[in-house]
Scaffold this motif. Sequence first.
Motif, PDB file in Angstrom:
ATOM      1  N   UNK A 167       0.831  -1.209   0.000  1.00  0.00           N
ATOM      2  CA  UNK A 167       0.000   0.000   0.000  1.00  0.00           C
ATOM      3  C   UNK A 167       0.872   1.269   0.000  1.00  0.00           C
ATOM      4  N   UNK A 168       0.517   2.219  -0.853  1.00  0.00           N
ATOM      5  CA  UNK A 168       1.235   3.483  -0.924  1.00  0.00           C
ATOM      6  C   UNK A 168       0.285   4.578  -0.469  1.00  0.00           C
ATOM      7  N   UNK A 169       0.629   5.229   0.639  1.00  0.00           N
ATOM      8  CA  UNK A 169      -0.241   6.275   1.164  1.00  0.00           C
ATOM      9  C   UNK A 169       0.560   7.413   1.759  1.00  0.00           C
ATOM     10  N   UNK A 364      -6.961  -3.787  -7.683  1.00  0.00           N
ATOM     11  CA  UNK A 364      -5.978  -2.882  -8.284  1.00  0.00           C
ATOM     12  C   UNK A 364      -5.226  -2.092  -7.209  1.00  0.00           C
ATOM     13  N   UNK A 365      -3.950  -1.937  -7.465  1.00  0.00           N
ATOM     14  CA  UNK A 365      -3.066  -1.225  -6.548  1.00  0.00           C
ATOM     15  C   UNK A 365      -3.266   0.284  -6.731  1.00  0.00           C
ATOM     16  N   UNK A 366      -3.798   0.934  -5.708  1.00  0.00           N
ATOM     17  CA  UNK A 366      -4.114   2.362  -5.836  1.00  0.00           C
ATOM     18  C   UNK A 366      -3.449   3.192  -4.775  1.00  0.00           C
ATOM     19  N   UNK A 367      -2.665   4.189  -5.157  1.00  0.00           N
ATOM     20  CA  UNK A 367      -2.124   5.103  -4.143  1.00  0.00           C
ATOM     21  C   UNK A 367      -3.228   5.964  -3.534  1.00  0.00           C
ATOM     22  N   UNK A 368      -3.083   6.243  -2.248  1.00  0.00           N
ATOM     23  CA  UNK A 368      -4.123   6.981  -1.527  1.00  0.00           C
ATOM     24  C   UNK A 368      -3.511   8.167  -0.777  1.00  0.00           C
ATOM     25  N   UNK A 369      -4.066   9.357  -1.019  1.00  0.00           N
ATOM     26  CA  UNK A 369      -3.699  10.524  -0.216  1.00  0.00           C
ATOM     27  C   UNK A 369      -4.834  10.822   0.747  1.00  0.00           C
ATOM     28  N   UNK A 370      -4.505  10.797   2.046  1.00  0.00           N
ATOM     29  CA  UNK A 370      -5.469  11.176   3.081  1.00  0.00           C
ATOM     30  C   UNK A 370      -5.296  12.672   3.349  1.00  0.00           C
ATOM     31  N   UNK A 390      -3.222   2.910  10.111  1.00  0.00           N
ATOM     32  CA  UNK A 390      -2.816   1.528  10.396  1.00  0.00           C
ATOM     33  C   UNK A 390      -3.682   0.532   9.628  1.00  0.00           C
ATOM     34  N   UNK A 391      -4.976   0.773   9.606  1.00  0.00           N
ATOM     35  CA  UNK A 391      -5.871  -0.112   8.857  1.00  0.00           C
ATOM     36  C   UNK A 391      -5.504  -0.122   7.387  1.00  0.00           C
ATOM     37  N   UNK A 392      -5.167   1.048   6.865  1.00  0.00           N
ATOM     38  CA  UNK A 392      -4.774   1.153   5.453  1.00  0.00           C
ATOM     39  C   UNK A 392      -3.494   0.364   5.187  1.00  0.00           C
ATOM     40  N   UNK A 393      -2.530   0.469   6.118  1.00  0.00           N
ATOM     41  CA  UNK A 393      -1.242  -0.224   5.926  1.00  0.00           C
ATOM     42  C   UNK A 393      -1.328  -1.709   6.296  1.00  0.00           C
ATOM     43  N   UNK A 394      -2.447  -2.115   6.912  1.00  0.00           N
ATOM     44  CA  UNK A 394      -2.589  -3.507   7.341  1.00  0.00           C
ATOM     45  C   UNK A 394      -1.763  -3.797   8.586  1.00  0.00           C
ATOM     46  N   UNK A 395      -1.596  -2.777   9.409  1.00  0.00           N
ATOM     47  CA  UNK A 395      -0.755  -2.872  10.612  1.00  0.00           C
ATOM     48  C   UNK A 395      -1.666  -2.978  11.830  1.00  0.00           C
ATOM     49  N   UNK A 396      -1.441  -3.980  12.671  1.00  0.00           N
ATOM     50  CA  UNK A 396      -2.322  -4.181  13.842  1.00  0.00           C
ATOM     51  C   UNK A 396      -2.080  -3.100  14.891  1.00  0.00           C
TER      52      UNK A 396
END
Length: 396
Positions: A167-169, A364-370, A390-396
């Motif tokens: 994930x790219x954010x 599809x791999x999508x970059x996300x800007x918050x 964290x949810x976006x990165x898949x990090x607990x």
Amino acid sequence: MEVIYSEECLKHAPKYEILSGSAKPYFESPQRLTAIKNHLASTDRYAILPPADYTLAPILRVHTSEFVEYLQTAYNKWVEQGGDSQGVLPECFPHPKLLAELGGAKAWIETAKRDGNVLAKAGLYCFDMSTTITGDTWNAAYISCQAALTGVHRLLQLDASSSANKPVGVYALCRPPGHHAGEDVCGGYCYINNVAVSAQFLIDYELEQVESLRIKDVSLAHPVVEVEKRTPKRKVLILDLDYHHGNGTQSIFYTKSNPLYISLHGTPDYPWFTGASHERGSGEGEGYNINIPLSKSTTDAEYLSALHDVLDGETALAFNADVVLVSLGLDTWHMDPIAGFQRLKSLETYWRMGEMIRTCAGTKHRPVLFVQEGGYWIGQLGDMVENVLDGFLGRE
Ligand code: OKS
Ligand code: ZN
């Protein structure tokens, strides 16, 4: 994750607004920003970076030059004309009933634009009594927008160099917020529509063109660089998760088929006159504006299910965005002092939102800007942001 942040954005600090009929301390405070920034800076997982300057050109693709000039000059005119040092607030608006018999009162509007008193202009260019213009407002709003544009630039650079399926954010910690601001109107604490300018930037420019526009340090010289009309470079999905309807973003793109605008928001509530599900866009833009109004008693589970349905819905799947901009308002929280879904009470819901943004609309791999919008329960803003990221990165 990279976080774009500038202390210049703290200088805009009106003392009060008119809320529910009386003067209240200004809810959209600098402390909102420092609370989030300090929370993120207390771990070593975020790199806090200053904005660069991409000039006025991208802003003028969305906002009119007369409106921008108003934002730049209103406070000084106001002081010259004897206004309170707290800043500019309108007292009278060109309400449709006022103009009905006057053929739309075009002449009055032109007069106000040309040589009107700043109070006439205030009513013309602002739609509420919560969007005070102080001596520091223009710079803060300009740099807030540059922070979002810097976020776009970093996102494109990271995406170009990243390995697939990671994930790219990037998070643009913006203030003042933007989603209520239209092409020539401010309101709802918003002056420049940071997300709309960023969306148009993504549509207009290749990465190399972004690089050539960039001025390393924010100069405040605001040079204007011409932008020619170009074929769209990317398909952009704007996902507006703020509790309030983003009437400004909707209006800016109402007749356009790119970006696709999706908003989940509480109803009935501010801004009162927009955000119905039958507002679907018009002309070329028909079907590219999706409003999901939700009752104020919406629960965590109901919210997530509505988000899932729209992100995995037909329109979003068919649109197949290249990049996602999230209008990240945190005023959905039940404790929020001016908004909030009364039964949205679990911080895990924010983690799930982030996860859904990563996994939405196919694989599809999508970059996300918050991009930061509203959120006023200062004690937990940092927790909410961290959960989304964290949810976006898949990090607990
Ligand atoms: C009183 C109402 C002001 C509420 C503004 C809401 C701002 C916000 N004049 N928008 O997303 O959070
Ligand atoms: Zn809001």
